[in-house]
Design an enzyme around this catalytic site. Structure first.
Site, mmCIF file in Angstrom:
data_model
loop_
_atom_site.group_PDB
_atom_site.id
_atom_site.type_symbol
_atom_site.label_atom_id
_atom_site.label_comp_id
_atom_site.label_asym_id
_atom_site.label_seq_id
_atom_site.Cartn_x
_atom_site.Cartn_y
_atom_site.Cartn_z
ATOM 1 N N ASP A 53 -12.458 56.394 -36.416
ATOM 2 C CA ASP A 53 -13.671 55.404 -36.598
ATOM 3 C C ASP A 53 -14.190 55.208 -35.100
ATOM 4 O O ASP A 53 -15.427 55.014 -35.076
ATOM 5 C CB ASP A 53 -13.097 53.972 -36.921
ATOM 6 C CG ASP A 53 -12.433 53.940 -38.106
ATOM 7 O OD1 ASP A 53 -12.047 55.174 -38.756
ATOM 8 O OD2 ASP A 53 -12.168 52.855 -38.612
ATOM 9 N N GLU B 3 0.940 52.963 -35.510
ATOM 10 C CA GLU B 3 -0.530 53.437 -36.045
ATOM 11 C C GLU B 3 -0.816 54.693 -35.086
ATOM 12 O O GLU B 3 -1.213 55.775 -35.367
ATOM 13 C CB GLU B 3 -1.249 52.353 -36.280
ATOM 14 C CG GLU B 3 -2.493 52.815 -36.805
ATOM 15 C CD GLU B 3 -3.653 51.877 -36.900
ATOM 16 O OE1 GLU B 3 -3.372 50.563 -36.755
ATOM 17 O OE2 GLU B 3 -4.920 51.974 -37.386
HETATM 18 C C1 DGY Z 1 -10.794 49.713 -40.122
HETATM 19 O O1 DGY Z 1 -10.866 48.571 -40.381
HETATM 20 O O2 DGY Z 1 -10.552 50.020 -38.668
HETATM 21 C C2 DGY Z 1 -10.668 51.007 -41.054
HETATM 22 O O3 DGY Z 1 -10.330 51.913 -40.277
HETATM 23 C C3 DGY Z 1 -12.101 50.982 -41.662
HETATM 24 O O4 DGY Z 1 -11.786 52.082 -42.618
#
Ligand code: DGY
Length: 465
Positions: free
Chosen positions: A194, A430
């Site tokens: 992202d 994560e």
């Molecule tokens: C987030 O909310 O960061 C997700 O990766 C969007 O898909």
């Protein structure tokens, strides 16, 4: 750090390496990884993280399925089945399938996406309106290899094969208007990565008024501290793009005419290409015609090389097709065409030396864990922020397979051992700080959500459990 960091500290954070991680440690890792997956089960699927991501995410579901493949094959199948319930009539598999139980716990939620009533969206599933990397083909192929009784599961493989072919058709029909063999992404969230600095380069070309960003309230910062998540200007742009898509009622291909974010990204296409290869194998097993998949595979590999390879940097780059320019930023994604066999021997050797150079591996004084998501010498590098530099276990897992494919077994093994060592020392995060020599005052080394499902799942896959 938000609430999730406080759970399940079976592997406490510490600044000094544990000596001699051995089989006993592996036993503990396996037990914890299984417990994490079990705790994250939400009905028929497993959520990526306990609080930060309370619904089903697309590529997460693929990696998570692998975590169950050896111990609970039925659940591995359930993950993919649950995800593909959200598939749209045109073949698109959404980035999020929302769980009714967790309404209001995540932004942007189902109502914000306004997909309700959009033609082609399945009526019995709540979904977002964009997609994600097509990992499903090669995940399905690995499930076939690991199936306790492949023949008994043949109907599942048949069903999934058809669904995945439909998904690939969607990418080649709707996301590749020039029929180049490269699908474009329409939102940074579609890349799965992202917050790469690459997207900032595209955003600098996109101009809009503040009034074009609808009012919104972030929920991610309830769980994770701000320095580890995207900044507000990036988030405004993410939401601006969602608004554009929902205003167009997700009508493809019409809506692409003047839509500003259309990027051909190397990892996205390498994953698609690798899944093409997997579909060919699966199709042969199922006795299907695989001609179309062969064509896709050849064309995608060719286009990766002719359009996205940068011979100066020795890495693949994204291409912004709206503003017609390459995005000159070196990221781990640019190394992943190793996965689908696109690079020739010279290209792969160049990528391997880049991976071992200070750009990714650091220096003897400041060594790095492999593999930083953004190269250490990029101006946009940030060791703590989402996708701006931290190490991700799924990226390492993909790179492990790509490197092995090219016979770089030692470097592949380093991907695996660095990943397992990060998990062993700091827990199932994560993402992780890539710097090996951190000031001893700095904790944690892991960021985002703890008890992260794909970190657990891929640890299990690597440990053969
Ligand atoms: C987030 O909310 O960061 C997700 O990766 C969007 O898909």
């Amino acid at each position: 750090m938000g609430g999730e960091a406080k759970h399940l500290e079976i592997f406490p954070m510490m600044n000094q390496p544990q000596s001699n991680p051995d089989q006993e440690d592996n036993g503990k890792l396996i037990a914890t990884a299984k417990a994490i997956l079990h705790n994250n089960i939400q009905g028929k699927f497993t959520k990526p993280a306990p609080k930060l991501y309370p619904h089903q995410w697309n590529w997460d579901a693929g990696f998570i399925a692998l975590g169950y493949a050896r111990s609970d094959f039925r659940q591995a199948c359930n993950e993919l089945t649950a995800l593909f319930r959200g598939q749209w009539a045109n073949g698109m598999v959404p980035q999020i399938v929302f769980s009714v139980q967790n309404v209001g716990k995540y932004f942007p939620g189902y109502y914000f996406w306004e997909t309700h009533g959009v033609p082609g969206k399945p009526r019995n599933a709540r979904t977002s309106g964009i997609s994600m990397p097509a990992v499903h083909g090669f995940i399905l192929n690995r499930l076939l290899q690991l199936a306790p009784d492949a023949r008994a599961h043949r109907p599942f493989f048949q069903r999934m094969f058809d669904r995945i072919v439909l998904l690939h058709q969607y990418f080649y029909n709707y996301r590749d208007p020039e029929r180049e063999g490269l699908a474009f992404i329409c939102h940074p969230w579609e890349s799965g990565m992202d917050n790469l600095p690459s997207w900032e380069e595209v955003f600098t070309q996109i101009h809009f008024e503040a009034s074009e960003v609808p009012p919104y309230e972030r929920r991610d910062l309830d769980h994770v501290d701000a320095p580890y998540r995207p900044r507000k200007p990036s988030y405004d742009r993410f939401i601006y793009l969602v608004n554009r898509l929902r205003q167009q009622r997700y009508q493809e291909p019409e809506m692409w005419k003047d839509y500003p974010f259309q990027v051909q990204e190397p990892m996205f296409n390498a994953i698609l290409g690798h899944s093409n290869e997997a579909l060919i194998e699966l199709g042969q097993w199922l006795g299907r015609d695989t001609g179309q998949m062969r064509e896709w595979h050849v064309q995608t590999n060719k286009a990766l090389n002719s359009k996205l390879w940068d011979d100066t940097k020795g890495i693949y780059l994204s291409y912004d097709r709206v503003h017609q320019r390459h995005i000159p930023i070196a990221t781990a994604a640019g190394l992943l065409p190793l996965l689908c066999g696109a690079p020739n021997a010279t290209q792969s050797a160049r990528m391997v030396s880049l991976l071992q150079s200070p750009s990714f591996a650091g220096t003897p004084e400041n060594p790095a864990w492999l593999c930083p998501s953004t190269a250490l010498d990029e101006p946009g590098f940030d060791p703590c922020r989402y996708w701006r530099g931290p190490v991700w276990i799924n990226m390492n897992w993909l790179m492990f397979h790509g490197l092995n494919r090219y016979g770089h077994t030692e470097l592949a093994e380093r991907m695996r051992t660095d990943s397992l060592e990060l998990v062993r020392r700091f827990g199932f995060w994560e993402y992780y700080d890539p710097r090996k020599n951190l000031p001893s005052s700095q904790t944690p080394y892991g960021y985002g959500s703890n008890q992260f499902s794909w970190t657990a799942a891929l640890t299990l896959d690597w440990l053969g459990a």
